[in-house]
Motif scaffolding. Structure first.
Motif, mmCIF file in Angstrom:
data_model
loop_
_atom_site.group_PDB
_atom_site.id
_atom_site.type_symbol
_atom_site.label_atom_id
_atom_site.label_comp_id
_atom_site.label_asym_id
_atom_site.label_seq_id
_atom_site.Cartn_x
_atom_site.Cartn_y
_atom_site.Cartn_z
ATOM 1 N N ILE A 132 -126.564 8.401 -42.499
ATOM 2 C CA ILE A 132 -127.648 8.361 -43.767
ATOM 3 C C ILE A 132 -127.076 9.242 -44.650
ATOM 4 O O ILE A 132 -128.232 9.302 -45.438
ATOM 5 C CB ILE A 132 -128.734 9.162 -43.174
ATOM 6 N N GLN A 133 -125.654 8.709 -44.959
ATOM 7 C CA GLN A 133 -125.326 9.426 -46.130
ATOM 8 C C GLN A 133 -125.219 8.590 -47.707
ATOM 9 O O GLN A 133 -125.091 8.691 -48.467
ATOM 10 C CB GLN A 133 -123.993 9.334 -46.565
ATOM 11 N N THR A 134 -126.017 7.199 -47.582
ATOM 12 C CA THR A 134 -126.702 6.401 -48.836
ATOM 13 C C THR A 134 -128.219 6.567 -49.076
ATOM 14 O O THR A 134 -128.622 5.416 -49.124
ATOM 15 C CB THR A 134 -126.235 4.963 -48.541
ATOM 16 N N THR A 135 -128.850 7.523 -48.184
ATOM 17 C CA THR A 135 -129.837 7.654 -48.924
ATOM 18 C C THR A 135 -130.494 8.139 -49.815
ATOM 19 O O THR A 135 -129.645 8.714 -50.784
ATOM 20 C CB THR A 135 -130.531 8.586 -47.507
ATOM 21 N N ASN A 157 -128.488 1.499 -48.654
ATOM 22 C CA ASN A 157 -129.429 2.290 -48.757
ATOM 23 C C ASN A 157 -130.241 1.167 -49.780
ATOM 24 O O ASN A 157 -130.319 0.285 -49.856
ATOM 25 C CB ASN A 157 -128.239 1.873 -50.902
ATOM 26 N N GLU A 172 -126.895 10.192 -62.506
ATOM 27 C CA GLU A 172 -126.206 9.431 -61.772
ATOM 28 C C GLU A 172 -127.193 7.504 -61.672
ATOM 29 O O GLU A 172 -128.417 7.933 -60.876
ATOM 30 C CB GLU A 172 -126.172 9.847 -60.560
ATOM 31 N N ARG A 174 -127.378 3.787 -59.506
ATOM 32 C CA ARG A 174 -127.453 3.488 -57.762
ATOM 33 C C ARG A 174 -125.790 3.926 -57.448
ATOM 34 O O ARG A 174 -125.099 4.233 -56.254
ATOM 35 C CB ARG A 174 -128.024 3.021 -57.277
ATOM 36 N N ARG A 177 -123.378 6.376 -57.505
ATOM 37 C CA ARG A 177 -123.492 7.715 -56.002
ATOM 38 C C ARG A 177 -123.332 6.505 -55.225
ATOM 39 O O ARG A 177 -122.171 7.674 -54.264
ATOM 40 C CB ARG A 177 -125.417 7.847 -56.258
ATOM 41 N N ILE A 178 -123.301 5.410 -55.335
ATOM 42 C CA ILE A 178 -121.857 4.533 -53.875
ATOM 43 C C ILE A 178 -120.728 5.027 -54.021
ATOM 44 O O ILE A 178 -120.003 5.070 -53.114
ATOM 45 C CB ILE A 178 -122.941 3.699 -53.957
ATOM 46 N N GLU A 180 -119.306 7.700 -55.360
ATOM 47 C CA GLU A 180 -119.587 8.811 -54.739
ATOM 48 C C GLU A 180 -118.975 8.883 -53.554
ATOM 49 O O GLU A 180 -117.536 9.588 -53.361
ATOM 50 C CB GLU A 180 -120.318 9.508 -55.343
ATOM 51 N N PHE A 181 -119.873 7.958 -53.053
ATOM 52 C CA PHE A 181 -119.676 7.941 -51.425
ATOM 53 C C PHE A 181 -118.564 7.536 -50.696
ATOM 54 O O PHE A 181 -117.868 8.174 -50.041
ATOM 55 C CB PHE A 181 -121.020 6.801 -50.971
ATOM 56 N N GLU A 183 -115.563 7.720 -52.259
ATOM 57 C CA GLU A 183 -114.411 8.644 -52.481
ATOM 58 C C GLU A 183 -114.213 9.722 -51.203
ATOM 59 O O GLU A 183 -113.419 10.306 -51.515
ATOM 60 C CB GLU A 183 -115.068 9.596 -53.686
ATOM 61 N N HIS A 184 -115.402 9.836 -50.406
ATOM 62 C CA HIS A 184 -115.461 10.648 -48.822
ATOM 63 C C HIS A 184 -115.866 9.258 -47.908
ATOM 64 O O HIS A 184 -115.416 9.953 -46.690
ATOM 65 C CB HIS A 184 -116.460 11.986 -49.512
ATOM 66 N N ASN A 185 -116.286 8.064 -48.148
ATOM 67 C CA ASN A 185 -116.069 7.658 -46.598
ATOM 68 C C ASN A 185 -115.769 6.161 -46.366
ATOM 69 O O ASN A 185 -115.937 6.023 -47.383
ATOM 70 C CB ASN A 185 -117.939 7.320 -46.642
ATOM 71 N N MET B 138 -126.857 11.649 -53.502
ATOM 72 C CA MET B 138 -126.438 11.505 -52.208
ATOM 73 C C MET B 138 -125.327 12.122 -51.520
ATOM 74 O O MET B 138 -125.054 13.057 -52.123
ATOM 75 C CB MET B 138 -126.139 10.138 -51.505
ATOM 76 N N PRO B 139 -126.046 12.150 -50.217
ATOM 77 C CA PRO B 139 -125.820 13.888 -48.689
ATOM 78 C C PRO B 139 -124.048 12.968 -48.793
ATOM 79 O O PRO B 139 -124.015 12.758 -47.086
ATOM 80 C CB PRO B 139 -126.910 13.809 -48.096
ATOM 81 N N ILE B 140 -123.293 12.591 -49.427
ATOM 82 C CA ILE B 140 -122.029 11.955 -49.188
ATOM 83 C C ILE B 140 -121.520 12.997 -47.954
ATOM 84 O O ILE B 140 -120.084 12.255 -47.795
ATOM 85 C CB ILE B 140 -121.132 11.693 -50.234
#
Lengths: 236, 236
Positions: A132-135, A157, A172, A174, A177-178, A180-181, A183-185, B138-140
């Motif tokens: 759910i990390q792109t809610t 999203n 930020e 959308r 934010r994505i 940034e997502f 960068e970790h996923n 977002m909960p990245i």
């Protein structure tokens, strides 16, 4: 995942239309002639009875009856016997929290793998992804994990939008934010604009509705995808 | 909490101004004449060196030197010796995750209780509240908890804004999201619009900047608060 039949809507409401109005044709097409009863999951909101009644009123117009999963003595057994499942929108953290609490994650996965039609709107589409990390929602409750149903292998999203050209807001976007997502996923993200949806049939994934979608992949430029386009490449 | 000195900014950037430009006077007022060196926490972003350099360039114009907490051999010792702390914005989940990972939560609390000045922007203001559950991010990354520093007893929603009158977007407004938060959590929430900030001195809390703030309390009507207004009632 050979028998998937999913309809993942960005939103339940589109400006100027009734609840689920923009998705009616596609919902009925997904359910086909054999489904007369749908199990509804209201966990994303607090007032389960009210929410279920709203959904019931809508589906009954189409000749389909609704049971709220909370109305069943055993949610797991209700799911086992369900002809089709609809998970409604609201807060994604709350929804995921309660799906785990009621031990419905693995049973839903199994039924969807077996061909049970799945409809999601907003948070209900979000939980169909790996996480759910792109809610867009606020983390109002702490779920045991961010891992979700993984019915598709990309994140979603919902309510995707870009700032208006005259925006002076510095928070930020959308798109940031994505990024940034990513960068970790690793998994791709599909930003689905309100009024559009994804139809998934086995290995076929198609964008439906009036609005293009935006596909984000780690380290690549975002892609605008036109309605009607196949998105099978996301899982290849 | 008798020696608190905090400056909690909604954002580091305001449209048309330089980085931290809108907060310069208040930052310098908080730090006073005795602080010539500030410890910076860049955890909310990925590129710690670049981020620290940006902050360094800004503070050096004011005659204040900057150390990134990641530049220290021991973050905990750097904190113990810090004259003042600045936690910058970015992704709130990432920031909280790394504050726990580096075991800085309790040491920061102790230093702030002892009077060390604390500056936060956006995510850095968010973590000053009891929880990060009113972040917009977002909960990245999955943090070990949503509990935060609790330097103040209310939650913060930075970059607070309301939809334009012509918006046709159907996603939840900020106000709806905060109402959902209050269905599960008791503490008040202060929505701070970009360009405004809270100054906290011991038990005094004041809204500073050109824009009003919005205070949300469970079961009550939201309040618009004018700049200059005391917000001490939030902790009473």
């Amino acid at each position: 995942m050979n028998h998937r039949r999913l309809l993942l809507l960005s939103s339940s409401m589109v400006y100027g239309q009734d609840y689920l109005g923009h998705g009616a044709d596609e919902i009925l097409a997904l359910l086909g002639h054999n489904v007369s009863h749908v199990l509804f999951v209201p966990y994303a909101k607090v007032a389960w009875d009210d929410y279920t009644q709203k959904v019931r009123t809508c589906f009954e117009k189409w000749g389909i009856s609704i049971t709220g999963v909370h109305e069943a003595a055993e949610p797991g057994i209700a799911l086992e016997n369900a002809e089709a499942l609809f998970i409604g929108g609201g807060n994604t953290f709350l929804l995921l929290h309660d799906l785990y609490k009621n031990e419905l994650m693995e049973p839903i996965r199994n039924r969807v793998r077996g061909g049970m039609p799945y409809i999601g709107t907003s948070a209900g589409s979000n939980v169909a992804g790996p996480t759910i990390q792109t809610t867009n929602d606020m983390p109002i409750i702490y779920p045991p994990t961010f891992s979700a149903l993984a019915l598709v292998s990309f994140n979603i999203n919902p309510h995707y939008l870009e700032p208006g050209p005259s925006s002076q807001h510095m928070g930020e976007t959308r798109m940031v934010r994505i990024r940034e997502f990513h960068e970790h996923n690793p998994q791709p993200v599909v930003g689905i604009r309100e009024s559009s949806m994804l139809r998934v049939d086995n290995s076929s994934i198609k964008l439906i509705g009036p609005q293009p979608a935006k596909v984000f992949r780690a380290g690549k430029k975002p892609l605008e995808i036109s309605p009607g386009t196949a998105l099978d490449f996301l899982e290849q």
